[in-house]
Scaffold this motif. Structure first.
Motif, PDB file in Angstrom:
ATOM      1  N   THR A  36       0.863  -1.190   0.000  1.00 16.37           N
ATOM      2  CA  THR A  36       0.000   0.000   0.000  1.00 16.37           C
ATOM      3  C   THR A  36       0.904   1.245   0.000  1.00 16.37           C
ATOM      4  OG1 THR A  36      -0.102  -0.073   2.381  1.00 16.37           O
ATOM      5  CG2 THR A  36      -1.885  -1.183   1.194  1.00 16.37           C
ATOM      6  N   HIS A  38       1.465   5.702  -0.703  1.00 14.94           N
ATOM      7  CA  HIS A  38       1.204   6.690  -1.764  1.00 14.94           C
ATOM      8  C   HIS A  38       1.795   6.259  -3.099  1.00 14.94           C
ATOM      9  CE1 HIS A  38      -0.656   9.358   0.993  1.00 14.94           C
ATOM     10  NE2 HIS A  38       0.430   9.526   1.718  1.00 14.94           N
ATOM     11  N   THR A  39       2.977   5.645  -3.067  1.00 14.24           N
ATOM     12  CA  THR A  39       3.654   5.299  -4.317  1.00 14.24           C
ATOM     13  C   THR A  39       2.793   4.370  -5.173  1.00 14.24           C
ATOM     14  OG1 THR A  39       5.669   5.353  -2.993  1.00 14.24           O
ATOM     15  CG2 THR A  39       5.884   4.524  -5.242  1.00 14.24           C
ATOM     16  N   ASP A  67       1.150  -6.065   4.731  1.00 11.64           N
ATOM     17  CA  ASP A  67       1.013  -5.667   6.133  1.00 11.64           C
ATOM     18  C   ASP A  67      -0.366  -5.094   6.462  1.00 11.64           C
ATOM     19  OD1 ASP A  67       1.523  -3.395   4.559  1.00 11.64           O
ATOM     20  OD2 ASP A  67       3.536  -3.173   5.318  1.00 11.64           O
ATOM     21  N   GLY A 132       7.194  -1.048  -1.836  1.00 10.15           N
ATOM     22  CA  GLY A 132       7.622   0.344  -1.758  1.00 10.15           C
ATOM     23  C   GLY A 132       8.783   0.384  -0.774  1.00 10.15           C
ATOM     24  N   HIS A 138      12.578   0.542   5.237  1.00  6.41           N
ATOM     25  CA  HIS A 138      11.763  -0.664   5.403  1.00  6.41           C
ATOM     26  C   HIS A 138      11.131  -1.121   4.095  1.00  6.41           C
ATOM     27  CE1 HIS A 138       7.985   1.912   6.587  1.00  6.41           C
ATOM     28  NE2 HIS A 138       7.971   1.685   5.297  1.00  6.41           N
ATOM     29  N   GLY A 140       7.694  -3.681   3.450  1.00  8.70           N
ATOM     30  CA  GLY A 140       6.649  -4.026   4.417  1.00  8.70           C
ATOM     31  C   GLY A 140       6.848  -3.070   5.595  1.00  8.70           C
ATOM     32  N   GLN A 164       5.804   9.526   8.681  1.00 10.41           N
ATOM     33  CA  GLN A 164       5.632   9.383   7.221  1.00 10.41           C
ATOM     34  C   GLN A 164       4.179   9.025   6.891  1.00 10.41           C
ATOM     35  OE1 GLN A 164       8.361   6.451   5.121  1.00 10.41           O
ATOM     36  NE2 GLN A 164       6.437   5.815   4.210  1.00 10.41           N
ATOM     37  N   LYS A 203      12.967   9.952  -1.767  1.00  8.99           N
ATOM     38  CA  LYS A 203      13.422   8.548  -1.685  1.00  8.99           C
ATOM     39  C   LYS A 203      14.857   8.371  -2.192  1.00  8.99           C
ATOM     40  CE  LYS A 203       9.551   6.977  -0.033  1.00  8.99           C
ATOM     41  NZ  LYS A 203       8.458   6.270  -0.668  1.00  8.99           N
TER      42      LYS A 203
HETATM   43  C1  F6R Z   1       2.909  -0.514   2.700  1.00  6.84           C
HETATM   44  C2  F6R Z   1       4.298  -0.861   2.999  1.00  6.84           C
HETATM   45  C3  F6R Z   1       5.369   0.167   3.110  1.00  6.84           C
HETATM   46  C4  F6R Z   1       5.319   1.244   2.035  1.00  6.84           C
HETATM   47  C5  F6R Z   1       6.417   2.277   2.265  1.00  6.84           C
HETATM   48  C6  F6R Z   1       6.388   3.404   1.237  1.00  6.84           C
HETATM   49  O1  F6R Z   1       2.108  -1.669   2.581  1.00  6.84           O
HETATM   50  O2  F6R Z   1       4.538  -2.016   3.160  1.00  6.84           O
HETATM   51  O3  F6R Z   1       6.607  -0.482   3.109  1.00  6.84           O
HETATM   52  O4  F6R Z   1       5.487   0.649   0.776  1.00  6.84           O
HETATM   53  O5  F6R Z   1       6.292   2.819   3.548  1.00  6.84           O
HETATM   54  O6  F6R Z   1       5.233   4.162   1.425  1.00  6.84           O
HETATM   55  P1  F6R Z   1       4.884   5.382   0.465  1.00  6.84           P
HETATM   56  O7  F6R Z   1       4.654   4.795  -0.862  1.00  6.84           O
HETATM   57  O8  F6R Z   1       3.641   5.974   1.080  1.00  6.84           O
HETATM   58  O9  F6R Z   1       6.070   6.291   0.496  1.00  6.84           O
END
Ligand code: F6R
Length: 262
Positions: A36, A38-39, A67, A132, A138, A140, A164, A203
């Protein structure tokens, strides 16, 4: 590991969608691992469009998300179950019975984590895992010092991660749960293929550390260097701190596998 640099976030998401499409067309009963955040929002809206306009058929697929927040039921609008139902599952005619996320309100969280691992196994393992990366590195919710062989388990979120993710909780960091169930780094590495998508300048530094730095449990995403089939897709901004951009571009232009995606 391969690194693919695309001009912008739209092109990066389109490439990921093309890879998912390739997997689903080749194996209509594929098991897909979803993330999940934003990306991924753009990825899911493009996948929904592929289904609507080009008939990409997910009806035979099973899905496993990385997760879910502990203490949050799937009905809560901030839950990852809700995110997935709203952004993707309701739009691609997939049977919800074949879509899995950890149950954040399970009475026995450890038993739920074991059940989740078993379910993944029963469905034949994950063919393609989307990832992501968080600012802590991290994948997950495997926060710094997560064992590189860890399995699905409960994990406390780093303060930086809670900040975040506050945007999904009305910018109120106090509303962000403190713990989540997450697939482990070892669980993720068992997937047959991993694709990490990162976009935007925020990032850039963590991508450079994860891709070009040492493998370390301080940056869970660096463990992807151990995976035999991992692709990192970044836009120009997220690629900006990488030392070896010319090399990655050369590989992308010359590997036959990527010709059809150029
Ligand atoms: C979400 C997850 C996280 C996100 C990561 C990036 O299921 O497992 O690892 O992929 O925190 O989040 P964004 O895309 O919102 O920067």
């Amino acid at each position: 590991m391969e690194v693919i640099i695309r001009p912008d976030s739209d092109a990066a998401a389109s490439l990921l969608v093309a890879l998912i499409e390739q997997v689903v067309r080749q194996k209509p009963n594929a098991t897909l691992g979803f993330a999940t955040g934003h990306t991924m929002e753009m990825v899911y809206s493009k996948l929904a469009a592929k289904h609507a306009n080009e008939g990409l058929d997910f009806s035979g697929c099973s899905t496993f998300n990385l997760d879910e927040y502990i203490g949050m039921s799937g009905k809560d609008p901030s839950s990852y179950r809700h995110y997935m139902n709203e952004r993707l599952f309701s739009k691609i005619e997939i049977d919800l019975a074949n879509t899995f996320l950890p149950n954040g309100v399970a009475e026995d969280i450890d038993a739920e984590c074991e059940r989740y691992e078993r379910l993944i196994e029963e469905r034949g393992g994950i063919d393609l895992q989307l990832l992501g990366i968080g600012s802590t590195g991290h994948i997950g919710f495997n926060e710094p010092l997560s064992a590189l062989r860890s399995r699905t388990r409960a994990k406390a979120l780093a303060p930086e991660t809670r900040e975040q993710n506050a945007s999904m909780f009305g910018n109120d960091v106090d509303r962000v749960p403190k713990r989540a169930i997450t697939m482990g780094v070892g669980t993720i590495l068992d997937s047959r293929r991993c694709i990490l998508l990162a976009t935007g300048a925020a990032k850039a530094e963590i991508i450079a550390s994860a891709v070009e730095g040492p493998v370390t449990s301080m940056i869970s995403a660096s463990a992807l260097q151990l995976h035999t089939r991992c692709t990192v897709i970044v836009d120009e901004e997220a690629a900006s701190a990488l030392q070896n951009q010319d090399y990655y571009r050369w590989i992308f232009e010359n590997e036959p596998e990527w010709q059809e995606f150029q």
